[in-house]
Design an enzyme around this catalytic site. Structure first.
Site, PDB file in Angstrom:
ATOM      1  N   ARG A 282       0.838  -1.202   0.000  1.00  0.00           N
ATOM      2  CA  ARG A 282       0.000   0.000   0.000  1.00  0.00           C
ATOM      3  C   ARG A 282       0.871   1.251   0.000  1.00  0.00           C
ATOM      4  NH1 ARG A 282       0.961   2.397   4.600  1.00  0.00           N
ATOM      5  NH2 ARG A 282       1.304   1.185   6.509  1.00  0.00           N
TER       6      ARG A 282
ATOM      7  N   TYR B 236       4.788   4.077   7.913  1.00  0.00           N
ATOM      8  CA  TYR B 236       4.464   3.103   8.954  1.00  0.00           C
ATOM      9  C   TYR B 236       3.185   3.499   9.687  1.00  0.00           C
ATOM     10  CZ  TYR B 236       9.043   0.918   8.477  1.00  0.00           C
ATOM     11  OH  TYR B 236      10.134   0.264   7.990  1.00  0.00           O
TER      12      TYR B 236
ATOM     13  N   TYR C 115       0.173   1.642  12.714  1.00  0.00           N
ATOM     14  CA  TYR C 115      -0.107   0.575  13.674  1.00  0.00           C
ATOM     15  C   TYR C 115      -1.534   0.087  13.481  1.00  0.00           C
ATOM     16  CZ  TYR C 115      -1.760  -1.454  18.074  1.00  0.00           C
ATOM     17  OH  TYR C 115      -2.339  -2.280  19.000  1.00  0.00           O
TER      18      TYR C 115
ATOM     19  N   ILE D  81      -5.325   6.440   5.906  1.00  0.00           N
ATOM     20  CA  ILE D  81      -5.720   5.990   4.572  1.00  0.00           C
ATOM     21  C   ILE D  81      -4.478   5.438   3.870  1.00  0.00           C
ATOM     22  CG2 ILE D  81      -6.620   6.677   2.321  1.00  0.00           C
ATOM     23  CD1 ILE D  81      -8.750   6.953   4.395  1.00  0.00           C
ATOM     24  N   GLY D  82      -4.618   4.273   3.284  1.00  0.00           N
ATOM     25  CA  GLY D  82      -3.525   3.709   2.496  1.00  0.00           C
ATOM     26  C   GLY D  82      -4.107   2.798   1.430  1.00  0.00           C
TER      27      GLY D  82
ATOM     28  N   PHE E  24      -8.783   1.896   4.803  1.00  0.00           N
ATOM     29  CA  PHE E  24      -8.684   2.850   5.905  1.00  0.00           C
ATOM     30  C   PHE E  24      -8.615   2.127   7.243  1.00  0.00           C
ATOM     31  CE2 PHE E  24     -13.260   2.198   5.232  1.00  0.00           C
ATOM     32  CZ  PHE E  24     -13.692   1.893   6.519  1.00  0.00           C
ATOM     33  N   SER E  25      -8.160   2.854   8.253  1.00  0.00           N
ATOM     34  CA  SER E  25      -8.256   2.407   9.642  1.00  0.00           C
ATOM     35  C   SER E  25      -8.740   3.585  10.470  1.00  0.00           C
ATOM     36  CB  SER E  25      -6.911   1.890  10.161  1.00  0.00           C
ATOM     37  OG  SER E  25      -5.934   2.915  10.138  1.00  0.00           O
TER      38      SER E  25
ATOM     39  N   CYS F  11       2.818   7.412  10.386  1.00  0.00           N
ATOM     40  CA  CYS F  11       2.665   8.029   9.061  1.00  0.00           C
ATOM     41  C   CYS F  11       3.758   9.060   8.775  1.00  0.00           C
ATOM     42  CB  CYS F  11       1.280   8.653   8.918  1.00  0.00           C
ATOM     43  SG  CYS F  11      -0.051   7.443   9.111  1.00  0.00           S
TER      44      CYS F  11
END
EC number: 2.3.1.181
Length: 227
Positions: free
Chosen positions: A74, A78, A80, A152-153, A165-166, A182
């Protein structure tokens, strides 16, 4: 739980899914979508604690990793993932929705921002900083600080999207200390729990589902908008 909504499979997996297992399943699904063998997918899940590195990840930003580190295809640096964080993997076919990756990312951000707004969290985009941002409560007379509540990645292969997304609902925020989240050392991360808002997956998922149609239509990635 799995169902179909307008030819898009909406899947919720209640038990934590190891990152490598989820990645393999998502990539297989993206290939099947590209070949016309499976419907598009929105997959909501949770991972056991893990750090993941995107294509721009800088090893110097691994401060003191407490959990496994996995490199992934992606975009981004970095981040988590762990308990209390809602992951959304979005596998859509941009061949039929408009081949515009920038617009897709913009729409994905808007979907999450609108959903958080429905839960009482004012979230926004920040120029030059990918992701979902909000304001922390500030002392009287002080300007509120900005903090990241969602990441977002994405990756696009054969014009089919992967990753997504997370959103931090109630993760242990100290786990972010093992990395520079990030690549932004000057900004904090926050969560719905820290902001005093709903933290259960069911509430978030239901709000997200209600915004799905708007995500597909309003943000210019629906087929009718690209006719």
């Amino acid at each position: 739980m799995t169902d179909l909504r307008d030819d898009i499979e909406w899947r919720i997996t209640p038990a934590p899914v190891p990152y490598a297992e989820a990645l393999a399943e998502m990539e297989a699904r993206a290939l099947a979508v590209a070949e016309g063998r499976a419907p598009e997918l929105v997959w909501l899940l949770e991972h056991p604690a893990v750090y993941t590195g995107g294509t721009s990840a800088d090893p110097s930003e691994l401060r003191d990793p407490q959990f496994p580190v996995v490199q992934t295809g992606r975009g981004g640096r970095y981040t988590y993932h762990g308990p209390g964080q809602r992951i959304g993997y979005v596998v859509l076919d941009l061949n039929k929705r408009g081949r515009d990756v920038r617009q897709f990312v913009h729409g994905l951000e808007g979907w999450v921002i609108d959903t958080l707004g429905d839960l009482g969290i004012t979230a926004f985009r920040a120029p030059g900083r990918v992701g979902i941002w909000t304001h922390l409560p500030a002392p009287l007379g002080a300007a509120p600080a900005e903090a990241k509540i969602g990441a977002i990645g994405v990756r696009v292969r054969r014009w089919v999207t992967l990753h997504g997304f997370s959103v931090n609902l109630s993760p242990n925020l100290s786990h972010f200390d093992g990395i520079v989240p990030c690549g932004l050392p000057d900004f904090a991360v926050t969560s719905a729990e820290m902001l005093g808002r709903p933290t259960d997956y069911a509430t978030f998922d239901a709000a997200l589902a209600l915004r799905l149609a708007a995500f597909l239509q309003t943000h210019s990635i629906s087929q009718q908008n690209w006719a």
